[in-house]
Each structure stands twice: as structure tokens, then as C-alpha cells.
Design a protein around this motif. Structure first.
Motif, PDB file in Angstrom:
ATOM      1  N   THR A 179      39.960 112.826  55.617  1.00  0.00           N
ATOM      2  CA  THR A 179      40.469 111.782  56.746  1.00  0.00           C
ATOM      3  C   THR A 179      41.627 111.715  57.198  1.00  0.00           C
ATOM      4  OG1 THR A 179      40.328 110.096  55.358  1.00  0.00           O
ATOM      5  CG2 THR A 179      38.211 110.753  56.392  1.00  0.00           C
ATOM      6  N   TRP A 234      44.760 109.650  59.628  1.00  0.00           N
ATOM      7  CA  TRP A 234      45.430 108.238  59.355  1.00  0.00           C
ATOM      8  C   TRP A 234      45.158 107.409  60.436  1.00  0.00           C
ATOM      9  CZ3 TRP A 234      48.047 108.069  63.641  1.00  0.00           C
ATOM     10  CH2 TRP A 234      48.766 109.020  64.074  1.00  0.00           C
ATOM     11  N   LYS A 294      39.528 112.611  50.204  1.00  0.00           N
ATOM     12  CA  LYS A 294      40.853 112.617  50.286  1.00  0.00           C
ATOM     13  C   LYS A 294      41.424 112.043  51.573  1.00  0.00           C
ATOM     14  CE  LYS A 294      44.402 114.366  51.677  1.00  0.00           C
ATOM     15  NZ  LYS A 294      45.353 113.749  52.256  1.00  0.00           N
ATOM     16  N   GLU A 338      47.486 110.818  53.775  1.00  0.00           N
ATOM     17  CA  GLU A 338      48.833 110.492  52.792  1.00  0.00           C
ATOM     18  C   GLU A 338      49.369 109.041  53.583  1.00  0.00           C
ATOM     19  OE1 GLU A 338      47.968 113.513  53.866  1.00  0.00           O
ATOM     20  OE2 GLU A 338      49.655 114.725  54.129  1.00  0.00           O
ATOM     21  N   GLU A 379      43.887 117.016  62.999  1.00  0.00           N
ATOM     22  CA  GLU A 379      44.242 117.914  63.919  1.00  0.00           C
ATOM     23  C   GLU A 379      43.496 119.440  64.060  1.00  0.00           C
ATOM     24  OE1 GLU A 379      48.606 118.619  64.301  1.00  0.00           O
ATOM     25  OE2 GLU A 379      48.904 116.508  63.829  1.00  0.00           O
ATOM     26  N   THR A 430      45.040 122.044  61.581  1.00  0.00           N
ATOM     27  CA  THR A 430      44.563 121.925  60.387  1.00  0.00           C
ATOM     28  C   THR A 430      43.374 122.297  60.231  1.00  0.00           C
ATOM     29  OG1 THR A 430      46.118 119.739  60.430  1.00  0.00           O
ATOM     30  CG2 THR A 430      44.639 120.099  58.332  1.00  0.00           C
ATOM     31  N   LEU A 444      37.961 117.453  65.694  1.00  0.00           N
ATOM     32  CA  LEU A 444      39.609 117.725  65.791  1.00  0.00           C
ATOM     33  C   LEU A 444      40.210 116.836  67.095  1.00  0.00           C
ATOM     34  CD1 LEU A 444      38.870 121.400  64.967  1.00  0.00           C
ATOM     35  CD2 LEU A 444      39.400 119.656  63.607  1.00  0.00           C
ATOM     36  N   CYS A 459      41.232 109.603  69.188  1.00  0.00           N
ATOM     37  CA  CYS A 459      40.834 111.116  69.189  1.00  0.00           C
ATOM     38  C   CYS A 459      40.132 111.326  70.563  1.00  0.00           C
ATOM     39  CB  CYS A 459      39.802 111.551  68.162  1.00  0.00           C
ATOM     40  SG  CYS A 459      38.477 110.649  67.821  1.00  0.00           S
ATOM     41  N   GLU A 497      47.912 117.303  72.788  1.00  0.00           N
ATOM     42  CA  GLU A 497      47.465 115.912  72.397  1.00  0.00           C
ATOM     43  C   GLU A 497      48.676 115.367  72.006  1.00  0.00           C
ATOM     44  OE1 GLU A 497      45.284 115.779  68.844  1.00  0.00           O
ATOM     45  OE2 GLU A 497      43.901 114.322  69.885  1.00  0.00           O
TER      46      GLU A 497
HETATM   47  P1  NAD Z   1      46.162 116.030  60.078  1.00  0.00           P
HETATM   48  O1  NAD Z   1      45.237 117.237  60.275  1.00  0.00           O
HETATM   49  O2  NAD Z   1      47.683 116.008  59.945  1.00  0.00           O
HETATM   50  O3  NAD Z   1      45.375 115.431  58.546  1.00  0.00           O
HETATM   51  C1  NAD Z   1      44.133 115.146  58.295  1.00  0.00           C
HETATM   52  C2  NAD Z   1      43.725 115.215  56.961  1.00  0.00           C
HETATM   53  O4  NAD Z   1      43.942 116.473  56.575  1.00  0.00           O
HETATM   54  C3  NAD Z   1      44.857 114.262  56.012  1.00  0.00           C
HETATM   55  O5  NAD Z   1      44.057 113.734  55.207  1.00  0.00           O
HETATM   56  C4  NAD Z   1      45.713 115.406  55.611  1.00  0.00           C
HETATM   57  O6  NAD Z   1      46.224 115.228  54.277  1.00  0.00           O
HETATM   58  C5  NAD Z   1      44.785 116.543  55.426  1.00  0.00           C
HETATM   59  N1  NAD Z   1      45.363 117.890  55.490  1.00  0.00           N
HETATM   60  C6  NAD Z   1      46.458 118.297  56.030  1.00  0.00           C
HETATM   61  N2  NAD Z   1      46.569 119.644  55.705  1.00  0.00           N
HETATM   62  C7  NAD Z   1      45.596 120.159  54.935  1.00  0.00           C
HETATM   63  C8  NAD Z   1      45.151 121.369  54.051  1.00  0.00           C
HETATM   64  N3  NAD Z   1      45.986 122.552  54.473  1.00  0.00           N
HETATM   65  N4  NAD Z   1      44.123 121.388  53.567  1.00  0.00           N
HETATM   66  C9  NAD Z   1      43.439 120.412  53.374  1.00  0.00           C
HETATM   67  N5  NAD Z   1      43.446 119.069  53.890  1.00  0.00           N
HETATM   68  C10 NAD Z   1      44.680 119.141  54.699  1.00  0.00           C
HETATM   69  O7  NAD Z   1      45.379 114.819  61.012  1.00  0.00           O
HETATM   70  P2  NAD Z   1      46.140 113.363  61.432  1.00  0.00           P
HETATM   71  O8  NAD Z   1      47.589 113.621  61.844  1.00  0.00           O
HETATM   72  O9  NAD Z   1      46.029 112.525  59.736  1.00  0.00           O
HETATM   73  O10 NAD Z   1      45.276 112.778  62.234  1.00  0.00           O
HETATM   74  C11 NAD Z   1      45.260 112.753  63.974  1.00  0.00           C
HETATM   75  C12 NAD Z   1      44.522 114.071  64.216  1.00  0.00           C
HETATM   76  O11 NAD Z   1      43.152 113.693  64.101  1.00  0.00           O
HETATM   77  C13 NAD Z   1      44.428 113.995  65.835  1.00  0.00           C
HETATM   78  O12 NAD Z   1      44.579 115.639  66.154  1.00  0.00           O
HETATM   79  C14 NAD Z   1      43.261 113.424  66.255  1.00  0.00           C
HETATM   80  O13 NAD Z   1      42.629 114.111  67.335  1.00  0.00           O
HETATM   81  C15 NAD Z   1      42.259 113.848  65.165  1.00  0.00           C
HETATM   82  N6  NAD Z   1      41.212 113.196  65.220  1.00  0.00           N
HETATM   83  C16 NAD Z   1      39.880 113.665  65.691  1.00  0.00           C
HETATM   84  C17 NAD Z   1      38.697 112.813  65.658  1.00  0.00           C
HETATM   85  C18 NAD Z   1      37.527 113.245  66.139  1.00  0.00           C
HETATM   86  O14 NAD Z   1      36.447 112.742  65.843  1.00  0.00           O
HETATM   87  N7  NAD Z   1      37.456 114.486  66.645  1.00  0.00           N
HETATM   88  C19 NAD Z   1      38.712 111.442  65.127  1.00  0.00           C
HETATM   89  C20 NAD Z   1      40.043 111.029  64.692  1.00  0.00           C
HETATM   90  C21 NAD Z   1      41.277 111.853  64.771  1.00  0.00           C
END
Ligand code: NAD
Length: 513
Positions: free
Chosen positions: A166, A168, A192, A195, A246, A249, A268, A301, A400
Motif C-alpha cells: 500500500t 502512503w 507491507k 515506509e 505509482e 513501481t 496506479l 489518486c 501526476e
Molecule cells: P510507491 O509506488 O512509491 O509505493 C507504494 C508501495 O510500494 C510502498 O509500500 C512501497 O514501499 C512499495 N514499493 C516500492 N518499490 C517496490 C518494489 N520494488 N517492490 C515492491 N514494493 C515496492 O507509491 P506512493 O508514492 O507510496 O503512493 C503514491 C502513488 O500511489 C501515486 O502515484 C498515486 O496515484 C497512487 N495511488 C493509486 C491509487 C489507485 O487506486 N489507483 C490509490 C492511491 C494511490
């Protein structure tokens, strides 16, 4: 000058100290990391350290997955009726409500979400559990009778250990959106959390312990994405990964899990358009435009972060919009009057500020924005910002930003509005404002987005499919669509009569005997 308030006239704006570190929750117990690592989680309002968090590595993930695997295969969870599991979910919902204020305040301390909005998120977290408890008891199969020869049927069975990863933004609400259907369907889970926002996941684990969920059914491993998240994605005993985060990711995770042919749900990023036609109820449209992008500190999002405004009303609408954005109350997130609080982390603030510079360099006009006042300098505050004179090919219109930043782009015709709306890589949500019903439906259908709202702000109906098209996601969650992801179809064929069975290997048998 926008309203700024860090003093909160007579209000108690002190954060409660957090006396305990945030530990992993594995097999029903709170534990430290096997390798002993810790990291800090910061308060975005002050950037002070809130507490230490156990830094999970592959060995912690392995412990958690093994516990979840045992709970799935040997424990009572998978053998329970849906009704019995639903009872646990309702108890979790009740406990979330009992601890609602504490959860909301933890979320404010950890993420900077304004308290009035954090309370709403805590209520929604409870609702997620209640909703999926009810859905689980209504889960049905299908039958395929073949005369009096066969009765074939298909039932849904749980898949096994689910890895839930998930982000943040609104971490409690988003985690429960995954945990509730996952457990309701009979799976076990390893969460997970991001962080930068670990605290409400830890509190949720305490709640799960309080309601005596069988050990191993729900586990939490904290840590960084590239280490703990990656280990979960690659673990051979985790057949399904539900990820929100993201787009970049999501791509990495899908690549890393592809060798094991995992099942993925990907929610995403987005850059969702709000299309305002000149015949719309402009007062309501204005309210929705402002709330749609600046609520949740712009870290949403489904934010309507691109305003597409018909040029016949552009000047007047942008002037009214600018006035409202200027008046948004930026301030201390514990003050109930605050509308926008600080961004999650200094690194994210830098990222958002980079876009503010970029927008100016690309030639857009910053109609509202600018420096934050000195009393907010310690936190990650960014003034709600409005860019006008934006072209759709600018980076601020394409990428974004995930902060309190709105770009306004004019259009002349319906066709042009649709082209602009679709001219981005994302396709999560769209918002359409017009009194012409035929046009409203036409445009909703043609905009490439998983969801569209007509003359409405983002009001969720938990039964409907939630998710994005294009680079905004893969798959849908919500209602029974969540069960499409969290269960396998198992088909059973039952012969009712003496259907013919071809007999191989019988030639010569009669003459020999
Ligand atoms: P992020 O992708 O940086 O991190 C999300 C999660 O992925 C965190 O728990 C992180 O520790 C984990 N992660 C990072 N690298 C990884 C890897 N290599 N392997 C496994 N896990 C890994 O996203 P963020 O910055 O925490 O959140 C913001 C993003 O989430 C924005 O792009 C937003 O649009 C998106 N979002 C989408 C929705 C939706 O429903 N479409 C909802 C909320 C947020």
C-alpha cells in the motif's frame, strides 16, 4: 493572501507522544526485525521523529509468509464458513470505530492529513470491513446442469497468501480496502505498508489482536519497498499481489512477479480531467473542482488535477476559482478548520516544488501559489496552487504531481474536450459538468477512464468496480469485483447417470478369457 493558521486560537494542537516503536505483526505477535534494523517515521507538520519503525528484510517477510501459509493450510480460517469469517470482520469494524479518534490522530501525525478528513477516512476503514463482511456471506457459485446426465458447478475458493502493498496516501483506508475482501474470501494476508506512513497499520494489527483473529491470518511487515516489498513480490508462497502506488513501481512489481506467474491487481497513478461545459451548474462545479483536487492535501489518486474549461466561461470561472483557492485554509492538520495540511515528506515536497518551477519555466501562469509563511517553514507545507494558460503537452499537464496543484486548460468544442481528456497516459477517473444529459453520457463513455462522475464529486459506491484504464491500473476492486481477484473459480463436474466412457485397452480381452 491565503488563510494560514498554525496557532489555532485556543485549540490543543499538540500531537500525543508515541511511546512505542512500530513493530512487525507476525503470527499474532508483535516482533522486531530478525536483522535488528530500524528507521524513523517523521511528523510532516514539524519533521520531528515520531517513533522508530522495525525495518523488515527478506527474513521477516519469510517469517510472515510462513505464518500466513500455515494459517491458510492448517489453521481454522480457510475451514470456517463465510458467516463465521464475516463475524470477525464485523468485530474488526466495531473495534476500528471504538478506536476511531486514535486512528484518525495517528493518521494526522504520520501523514499530515487534516483531522476532519482523517476522521472520515477512519470511518470509511470500518465501513470497508462491514461492507465486505456482508458481501462475503452473499458470495454464490454457478451451476451448469446437463439434463439428467451431469450437474456441473463452479464455486469460488480462496487463493492462499495474499501480498498487500500500500501507498502512503490515506494509508488506513487503502489498506482496509484490500484486507477486508482478502480475508472475507478466506485468504490470509501479509501487508507491507508504505515506509512513510506505518503507524495506522500497526494500530490495525493491535485491533486484530484485540478481536482474537486466529494467528497468522493477518500479518504486517514494515520496511522499504525495494527490500521488504520486493521480497513479498518474489516469495514463492505468495500467489497474489494487490498493489496500490505509482505506475512505475507497478511496472517493476509486475516484472519481478512474472516468473512465478502471480496474479496482480494494480491500482496506479492518475491525472484525471474535470470537464466543465458552459451550460453546467457553475456554482456546484466550482465547489467540486476545488474539493476534488485540494482535499486530502492533493495526495489523492482520483484527484481532478486537470481542469478542462470551455473558453466561453473560462475567464469568469478561473477568476472565481482563483479567489477560492486563495482562501483555502492551509494550516495545522489537527485544527478542525484546516482544509490543506502538509505533504507527507520533505522529499515529496521537493518533488511537488520541482513541478511548480517547471510550470513557470514551461510558460504557464501561476495564478495562485507562492511561498508558505514562516510559521509553517518546518513542515512540508505547499500553498494550494493554480496554474492557468496551460497547454496539454506541458509536463505539469501530463505528469501526476500528487500535491495541491491544479492546471487549467481551455477547450472550445466537445470533441476537443474529449481529445484533451484522453491526451495523457493515465485513465483513472473523469468528472463531467454539463446540464446536457445526452452530452454528459456521450462524453463519459468516450473519455478513457475506469470511472467517470457526472455532475458529481467523487462519491464512492463500494459495490461498483474501482480501477483504472491505460497506465492507471490493471484489474478492478470493489463489490464482487474484489472477489474476482481474491478467489479462484473451481469447477466441479458430477456425473449423475451412466454416461458413455470410451474403453481403451480392452481389445483381445474377451477372446483371452
Ligand atoms: P510507491 O509506488 O512509491 O509505493 C507504494 C508501495 O510500494 C510502498 O509500500 C512501497 O514501499 C512499495 N514499493 C516500492 N518499490 C517496490 C518494489 N520494488 N517492490 C515492491 N514494493 C515496492 O507509491 P506512493 O508514492 O507510496 O503512493 C503514491 C502513488 O500511489 C501515486 O502515484 C498515486 O496515484 C497512487 N495511488 C493509486 C491509487 C489507485 O487506486 N489507483 C490509490 C492511491 C494511490
Amino acid at each position: 493572501m491565503s488563510h494560514v493558521d498554525l496557532k489555532g486560537a485556543g485549540l490543543n494542537l499538540e500531537f500525543e507522544p508515541i511511546s512505542r516503536p512500530a513493530l512487525h505483526f507476525i503470527d499474532g505477535q508483535f516482533v522486531e526485525s530478525a536483522e535488528g534494523g530500524w528507521f524513523d517515521t517523521l511528523n510532516p507538520t514539524t519533521n520531528d521523529v515520531l517513533t522508530q519503525v522495525a525495518e523488515g528484510t527478506a527474513s521477516d517477510v519469510d517469517r510472515a509468509v510462513e505464518a500466513a501459509y500455515r494459517a491458510f493450510h492448517d489453521g481454522p480460517w480457510g475451514k470456517m464458513s463465510a458467516k463465521e469469517r464475516a463475524r470477525y470482520l464485523v468485530r474488526i469494524a466495531d473495534a476500528i470505530e471504538r478506536h476511531g479518534e486514535e486512528l484518525a490522530r495517528l493518521e494526522v501525525a504520520d501523514t499530515g492529513l487534516p483531522i476532519s478528513q482523517a476522521r472520515g477516512q477512519a470511518a470509511r476503514a470500518a465501513e470497508n470491513f462491514r461492507f465486505f463482511a456482508e458481501m462475503a456471506t452473499r458470495m454464490t457459485g454457478e451451476t451448469f446442469p446437463v439434463g439428467d446426465q451431469f450437474l456441473n458447478y463452479a464455486i469460488r475458493v480462496p487463493v492462499g497468501v495474499a501480498g498487500l502493498i500500500t501507498p502512503w496516501n490515506t494509508p488506513l483506508m487503502l489498506a482496509t480496502w484490500k484486507i477486508a475482501p482478502c480475508l472475507a474470501a478466506g485468504n490470509t494476508a501479509v501487508l507491507k505498508p508504505a515506509e512513510w506512513s506505518p503507524l495506522t497499520a500497526t494500530k490495525l494489527a493491535e485491533i486484530v489482536q484485540e478481536v482474537d483473529l486466529p494467528p497468522g491470518v493477518f500479518n504486517v511487515v514494515h520496511g522499504f519497498g525495494e527490500v521488504a516489498g520486493d521480497a513479498l513480490v518474489k516469495h514463492p508462497k505468495v500467489p497474489l499481489i494487490s498493489f496500490t502506488g505509482e505506475t512505475t513501481t507497478g511496472r517493476t512489481i509486475m516484472k519481478n512477479g512474472s516468473d512465478a506467474l502471480k496474479r496482480f491487481s494494480m491500482e496506479l497513478g492518475g491525472k484525471s480531467p474535470v470537464v466543465v461545459f458552459d451550460d453546467a451548474d457553475l456554482d456546484r462545479a466550482l465547489d467540486a473542482v476545488v474539493f476534488g483536487v485540494y482535499s486530502l492535501n492533493g495526495e489523492r489518486c482520483t484527484a481532478g488535477s486537470r481542469l478542462l474549461i470551455q473558453d466561453s466561461i473560462r475567464e469568469e470561472f478561473e477568476a472565481r476559482l482563483a479567489e477560492r483557492v486563495r482562501r483555502i485554509r492551509l494550516g495545522h492538520p489537527l485544527d478542525p478548520a484546516t482544509e490543506v495540511g502538509p505533504l507527507i515528506h520533505p522529499e515529496h515536497k521537493r518533488r511537488v516544488e520541482h513541478y511548480l518551477d517547471l510550470g513557470r519555466r514551461e510558460g504557464a501562469t501561476m495564478a495562485v501559489g507562492g511561498e508558505v509563511p514562516r510559521e509553517l517553514a518546518r513542515g512540508n507545507f505547499v500553498r494550494p496552487t493554480l496554474f492557468v494558460n496551460v497547454r496539454n503537452d506541458m509536463c505539469i499537464a501530463q505528469e501526476e504531481i500528487f500535491g495541491p496543484v491544479l492546471v487549467s486548460i481551455p477547450f472550445t468544442t466537445e470533441e476537443e474536450a474529449i481529445q484533451l481528456a484522453n491526451g495523457v497516459q493515465y485513465g483513472l477517473a473523469a468528472y463531467i459538468w454539463t446540464r446536457d444529459l445526452e452530452r454528459a453520457h456521450r462524453v463519459a463513455r468516450r473519455i478513457e477512464s475506469g470511472m467517470a462522475w457526472i455532475n458529481s464529486q467523487n462519491v464512492r459506491d463500494l459495490r461498483t468496480p474501482f480501477g483504472g484504464m491505460k497506465q492507471s491500473g490493471v484489474g478492478r476492486e470493489g463489490g464482487h469485483y474484489s472477489f474476482e481477484f481474491y478467489t479462484e473459480w473451481k469447477t466441479v463436474h458430477v456425473a449423475l447417470g451412466q454416461h458413455p466412457i470410451p474403453r481403451f485397452g480392452v481389445s483381445g480381452m474377451e477372446t483371452r478369457s
